[in-house]
Write an enzyme that holds these catalytic residues in place. Structure first.
Site, PDB file in Angstrom:
ATOM      1  N   GLN A  51       0.858  -1.195   0.000  1.00  0.00           N
ATOM      2  CA  GLN A  51       0.000   0.000   0.000  1.00  0.00           C
ATOM      3  C   GLN A  51       0.891   1.241   0.000  1.00  0.00           C
ATOM      4  O   GLN A  51       0.905   2.037   0.932  1.00  0.00           O
ATOM      5  CB  GLN A  51      -0.931  -0.011   1.210  1.00  0.00           C
ATOM      6  CG  GLN A  51      -1.881  -1.199   1.234  1.00  0.00           C
ATOM      7  CD  GLN A  51      -2.874  -1.117   2.377  1.00  0.00           C
ATOM      8  OE1 GLN A  51      -3.505  -0.099   2.611  1.00  0.00           O
ATOM      9  NE2 GLN A  51      -2.984  -2.223   3.128  1.00  0.00           N
ATOM     10  N   ASP A 108       5.795  -9.686 -14.132  1.00  0.00           N
ATOM     11  CA  ASP A 108       5.006  -8.543 -14.614  1.00  0.00           C
ATOM     12  C   ASP A 108       5.965  -7.422 -14.999  1.00  0.00           C
ATOM     13  O   ASP A 108       7.159  -7.459 -14.688  1.00  0.00           O
ATOM     14  CB  ASP A 108       4.000  -8.057 -13.563  1.00  0.00           C
ATOM     15  CG  ASP A 108       4.639  -7.796 -12.208  1.00  0.00           C
ATOM     16  OD1 ASP A 108       5.704  -7.156 -12.159  1.00  0.00           O
ATOM     17  OD2 ASP A 108       4.076  -8.242 -11.190  1.00  0.00           O
ATOM     18  N   LYS A 142       0.967  -9.065 -17.958  1.00  0.00           N
ATOM     19  CA  LYS A 142      -0.369  -9.375 -17.448  1.00  0.00           C
ATOM     20  C   LYS A 142      -1.310  -8.215 -17.746  1.00  0.00           C
ATOM     21  O   LYS A 142      -0.945  -7.059 -17.597  1.00  0.00           O
ATOM     22  CB  LYS A 142      -0.337  -9.602 -15.930  1.00  0.00           C
ATOM     23  CG  LYS A 142       0.433 -10.803 -15.477  1.00  0.00           C
ATOM     24  CD  LYS A 142       0.304 -10.985 -13.984  1.00  0.00           C
ATOM     25  CE  LYS A 142       0.898  -9.811 -13.218  1.00  0.00           C
ATOM     26  NZ  LYS A 142       0.975 -10.082 -11.764  1.00  0.00           N
ATOM     27  N   THR A 175      -0.868 -15.614  -2.611  1.00  0.00           N
ATOM     28  CA  THR A 175      -1.701 -16.798  -2.823  1.00  0.00           C
ATOM     29  C   THR A 175      -1.129 -17.719  -3.896  1.00  0.00           C
ATOM     30  O   THR A 175      -1.635 -18.825  -4.087  1.00  0.00           O
ATOM     31  CB  THR A 175      -3.126 -16.396  -3.230  1.00  0.00           C
ATOM     32  OG1 THR A 175      -3.067 -15.676  -4.469  1.00  0.00           O
ATOM     33  CG2 THR A 175      -3.755 -15.515  -2.165  1.00  0.00           C
TER      34      THR A 175
END
Length: 339
Positions: A106, A181, A204, A235
């Site tokens: 963030q 990426d 991506k 994940t």
């Protein structure tokens, strides 16, 4: 004020095994026992955090060892409360050693009316009385500028380069480093430069957050050993999809080198069932039992590097010298024997 004779370490509960390993490595370097300061970091019944330091730390150069990993808020509060306890106990200087800096993703406003939480965390750390931060592979380089105190950001690239040259010592001419990426190209390029190999990129495109609409490979990966490099694996969904794409493009093997193994559910299962050959992470976040038992996941230790960085900080010598493979090789002697 008391003379500062030795650096002193104190650990929160986030990664006790890494803290103990750092203390052991420092004992080896110093030729004397370097232990963790005797303290208790506990929770009351309502989950308030309480810290009590049992040793005198007046005038001492203190290093708090604490990743702000899951549970991020609890571990962050532990760090801040330990710092406050040390400051009120008249410690001479307080350095926060944060192998994994939580909230780093963030680092900017992605849309209207959203916070920049990494900046807020930086403010909290400074206000708690911490005077220097030592961390590893910040998600975004600009986070260093969020602090009004010195921040030393170590890199996993030298460790990964040594491990690659060890693991693929007879096949380095077949290796190509892959960025998962476009945003990670600089990190991938740095590793490719260290091991003197080519570079490819997985592009991506998303229709909406969390949903990948299209992935394409920029570069030639056919008949190559692909090494995906990134700073965080959460994940593992994108990582597994990238591996499948590379294999569909003719890659012989796909391995991943990720600095911070967040590995939230169902990441370990995904990696285990994937077509990837291996996933290499560091111990910046304490590995769970499922991670340690996963056949495809291997952990590279960071304790030797952090121990040396702490000693360099304490003695006032260069921390940036640890950015070089040549400097780290003697520190990791016996770990990467064939480098």
């Amino acid at each position: 004020m008391a003379l500062i004779s030795e650096p002193k370490l104190i650990a929160g509960n986030a990664n006790r095994s890494l803290a103990a390993a750092i203390a052991r490595r420092m004992s080896l370097h110093r030729g004397m026992t370097v232990g963790l300061v005797d303290a208790r970091v506990e929770r009351f019944n309502d989950q308030e955090i309480f810290v009590e330091v049992y040793e005198n730390v007046r005038g001492e150069d203190m290093f708090i060892l604490q990743s702000t990993s899951r549970p991020a808020n609890d571990n962050l509060m532990e760090l801040l409360i330990i710092a406050d306890a040390l400051r009120r106990s008249s410690a001479s200087r307080i350095t926060a050693v944060i192998p994994y800096f939580g909230y780093a993703r963030q680092d900017r406003r992605t849309k209207a009316r959203t916070p920049i939480s990494a900046k807020l965390v930086a403010n909290l750390i400074v206000e708690a009385g911490i005077e220097r931060v030592l961390t590893l592979d910040l998600h975004a380089a600009q986070i260093q500028g969020f602090f009004d105190i010195p921040v030393d950001n170590l890199y996993a690239a030298p460790l990964f380069a040594m491990d690659l040259r060890h693991q693929f010592r007879d096949r380095m001419n077949e290796v190509i480093v892959v960025s998962p990426d476009v945003g990670g190209v600089a990190r991938a390029r740095e590793l490719a430069k260290r091991v003197e190999c080519g570079l490819a990129i997985v592009d991506k495109r998303r229709n909406q957050p969390g949903e990948i609409a299209e992935m394409t490979v920029i570069g030639e990966v056919a008949d190559r050993i692909c090494i995906i490099v990134d700073d965080i694996c959460d994940t593992a969904g994108t990582l597994v999809k990238a591996a499948d794409l590379l294999l569909s493009q003719g890659a012989r093997e796909v391995h991943a080198y990720i600095t911070h193994g967040v590995l939230s559910d169902p990441a370990v299962e995904r990696v285990t069932n994937s077509r990837m050959s291996s996933l290499v992470i560091t111990d910046s976040i304490e590995p769970t039992e499922s991670i340690r038992n996963a056949a495809k996941i291997r952990v590279v230790p960071t304790a030797p590097m952090f121990a040396q960085a702490i000693l360099n900080t304490w003695s006032g010598t260069s921390v940036s010298s640890l950015f070089d493979d040549a400097t780290l090789m003697p520190i990791y002697e016996g770990i990467f024997r064939h480098v």
